[in-house]
Design a protein around this motif. Structure first.
Motif, PDB file in Angstrom:
ATOM      1  N   VAL A  46      39.076 -67.105 -33.117  1.00 35.01           N
ATOM      2  CA  VAL A  46      37.661 -67.119 -33.482  1.00 35.01           C
ATOM      3  C   VAL A  46      37.451 -66.223 -34.695  1.00 35.01           C
ATOM      4  CG1 VAL A  46      35.303 -66.670 -32.690  1.00 35.01           C
ATOM      5  CG2 VAL A  46      37.032 -67.494 -31.065  1.00 35.01           C
ATOM      6  N   LEU A  47      36.903 -66.803 -35.750  1.00 35.66           N
ATOM      7  CA  LEU A  47      36.748 -66.103 -37.028  1.00 35.66           C
ATOM      8  C   LEU A  47      35.385 -66.385 -37.634  1.00 35.66           C
ATOM      9  CD1 LEU A  47      40.265 -67.222 -38.059  1.00 35.66           C
ATOM     10  CD2 LEU A  47      39.637 -64.803 -38.099  1.00 35.66           C
ATOM     11  N   THR A  48      35.010 -65.565 -38.607  1.00 35.08           N
ATOM     12  CA  THR A  48      33.732 -65.754 -39.297  1.00 35.08           C
ATOM     13  C   THR A  48      33.898 -65.458 -40.779  1.00 35.08           C
ATOM     14  OG1 THR A  48      32.366 -65.250 -37.363  1.00 35.08           O
ATOM     15  CG2 THR A  48      31.356 -64.888 -39.507  1.00 35.08           C
ATOM     16  N   LEU A  92      45.449 -64.441 -38.071  1.00 33.39           N
ATOM     17  CA  LEU A  92      44.053 -64.097 -38.327  1.00 33.39           C
ATOM     18  C   LEU A  92      43.230 -64.439 -37.093  1.00 33.39           C
ATOM     19  CD1 LEU A  92      43.125 -65.202 -41.975  1.00 33.39           C
ATOM     20  CD2 LEU A  92      42.740 -62.961 -40.954  1.00 33.39           C
ATOM     21  N   ASN A  93      42.596 -63.411 -36.528  1.00 32.98           N
ATOM     22  CA  ASN A  93      41.796 -63.639 -35.323  1.00 32.98           C
ATOM     23  C   ASN A  93      40.787 -62.506 -35.147  1.00 32.98           C
ATOM     24  OD1 ASN A  93      40.897 -64.820 -32.969  1.00 32.98           O
ATOM     25  ND2 ASN A  93      42.576 -64.062 -31.700  1.00 32.98           N
ATOM     26  N   GLY A  94      39.593 -62.843 -34.683  1.00 29.75           N
ATOM     27  CA  GLY A  94      38.588 -61.838 -34.391  1.00 29.75           C
ATOM     28  C   GLY A  94      38.040 -61.133 -35.614  1.00 29.75           C
ATOM     29  N   GLU A  95      38.199 -61.723 -36.782  1.00 32.41           N
ATOM     30  CA  GLU A  95      37.834 -61.046 -38.025  1.00 32.41           C
ATOM     31  C   GLU A  95      36.661 -61.714 -38.727  1.00 32.41           C
ATOM     32  OE1 GLU A  95      37.317 -58.426 -39.929  1.00 32.41           O
ATOM     33  OE2 GLU A  95      39.445 -57.969 -39.618  1.00 32.41           O
ATOM     34  N   LEU A 115      40.289 -72.965 -44.821  1.00 27.77           N
ATOM     35  CA  LEU A 115      41.595 -73.581 -44.599  1.00 27.77           C
ATOM     36  C   LEU A 115      42.696 -72.539 -44.428  1.00 27.77           C
ATOM     37  CD1 LEU A 115      40.152 -76.261 -45.259  1.00 27.77           C
ATOM     38  CD2 LEU A 115      42.239 -76.946 -46.448  1.00 27.77           C
ATOM     39  N   HIS A 116      42.590 -71.438 -45.170  1.00 22.22           N
ATOM     40  CA  HIS A 116      43.592 -70.379 -44.991  1.00 22.22           C
ATOM     41  C   HIS A 116      43.494 -69.783 -43.598  1.00 22.22           C
ATOM     42  CE1 HIS A 116      46.302 -67.080 -45.728  1.00 22.22           C
ATOM     43  NE2 HIS A 116      45.372 -66.253 -45.267  1.00 22.22           N
ATOM     44  N   MET A 117      42.269 -69.590 -43.123  1.00 16.45           N
ATOM     45  CA  MET A 117      42.078 -69.043 -41.778  1.00 16.45           C
ATOM     46  C   MET A 117      42.705 -69.960 -40.725  1.00 16.45           C
ATOM     47  SD  MET A 117      38.175 -67.609 -41.859  1.00 16.45           S
ATOM     48  CE  MET A 117      37.846 -65.876 -42.261  1.00 16.45           C
ATOM     49  N   GLY A 149      43.351 -73.951 -30.644  1.00 12.79           N
ATOM     50  CA  GLY A 149      42.265 -74.284 -31.549  1.00 12.79           C
ATOM     51  C   GLY A 149      41.781 -73.093 -32.351  1.00 12.79           C
ATOM     52  N   VAL A 150      40.896 -73.396 -33.313  1.00 15.51           N
ATOM     53  CA  VAL A 150      40.325 -72.377 -34.196  1.00 15.51           C
ATOM     54  C   VAL A 150      38.842 -72.668 -34.384  1.00 15.51           C
ATOM     55  CG1 VAL A 150      40.401 -71.282 -36.475  1.00 15.51           C
ATOM     56  CG2 VAL A 150      42.500 -72.194 -35.467  1.00 15.51           C
TER      57      VAL A 150
END
Length: 253
Positions: free
Chosen positions: A184-186, A237-240, A229-231, A139-140
């Motif tokens: 996990v991203l922000t 891409l993670n933790g960014e 959507l790109h993430m 998951g994301v």
């Protein structure tokens, strides 16, 4: 992650950045649960995209648990959570009537920071039980901070603190949930054409846009959704935390 037939939850999904993201997720074939306090708007967006509407106070443990359970019952456990629910209160620490009411600070922290964590803890618990995809991910999660986390203006103490907390928890949670294959991203947006800014006079909108280096305009909600959507699509891409602000650095006031 390919979104076709995957379940997704979008908080604050009835308007602005959340609604744009819900629409883009649905357009990619995701089954979207639109979570918002505004039932009428949530139902409108859900009907438009073929999703479901859930009335939810993200800062309330029981309400969030019920919403995640309802979403899972309708679509299965979510592989995607996008936290867009948030509020802002512009008040000085020492105003004309004395110190800022503690309740005002508390409310912003509860909705923006605690609310984001509340939904994340519940959604990722369910994600951790899913079978991994071909990429190894389960998951994301994408949360919404703000450039105010870095260069908040006078009057934004509560808002900046809440968004700074979202920035700060991104990496440690990404590290913890790596064992489950959950990214996990922000996103930290700058000045966007949300319902709040759209309600300002054109002169005020133009004044805000003039401070933005390039492109010299307010951001569009669909540009936020495009980054989300790109993430989701990019497994590395993670933790960014990504600033989406056209190089804006806000002045003190």
């Amino acid at each position: 992650m390919q979104l076709k037939d995957q379940a997704a939850i979008v908080t604050g999904g009835a308007s602005g950045l959340g609604a744009a993201t819900a629409r883009r997720l649905a357009a990619q074939g995701a089954k979207v649960a639109v979570c918002d306090l505004n039932a009428k708007l949530a139902e409108s967006v859900a009907a438009e995209i073929g999703g479901i509407a859930l009335v939810c106070d993200v800062a309330d443990a029981a309400a969030a648990e019920a919403a995640v359970a309802q979403a899972a019952k309708a679509h299965g456990p979510a592989r995607v959570l996008v936290n867009c629910a948030g509020i802002g209160v512009a008040k000085r620490v020492i105003g004309r009537e004395g110190p800022m009411a503690l309740a005002d600070f508390d409310k912003v922290i509860k909705v923006n920071l605690i609310g984001s964590f509340n939904m994340l803890r519940l959604a990722t618990t369910e994600m951790s039980k899913l079978e991994p995809l071909a990429t190894g991910e389960r998951g994301v999660v994408i949360s919404t901070a703000s450039i105010a986390a870095y260069d908040g203006q006078i009057g934004q103490a509560a808002y900046s603190a809440s968004k700074g907390g979202i920035v700060a928890m991104t990496l440690p949670i990404a590290r913890e949930l790596a064992q489950f294959g959950i990214r996990v991203l922000t996103i930290a947006p700058g000045l966007f054409m949300t319902p709040l800014l759209a309600g300002l006079p054109q002169e005020a909108q133009d004044s805000l846009a003039a401070a933005i280096p390039f492109p010299r305009r307010l951001g569009q909600a669909d540009e936020f959704a495009s980054l989300a959507l790109h993430m989701i699509d990019n497994p590395y891409l993670n933790g960014e935390v990504v600033r989406l602000d056209a190089a804006l650095r806000m002045a003190p006031r």
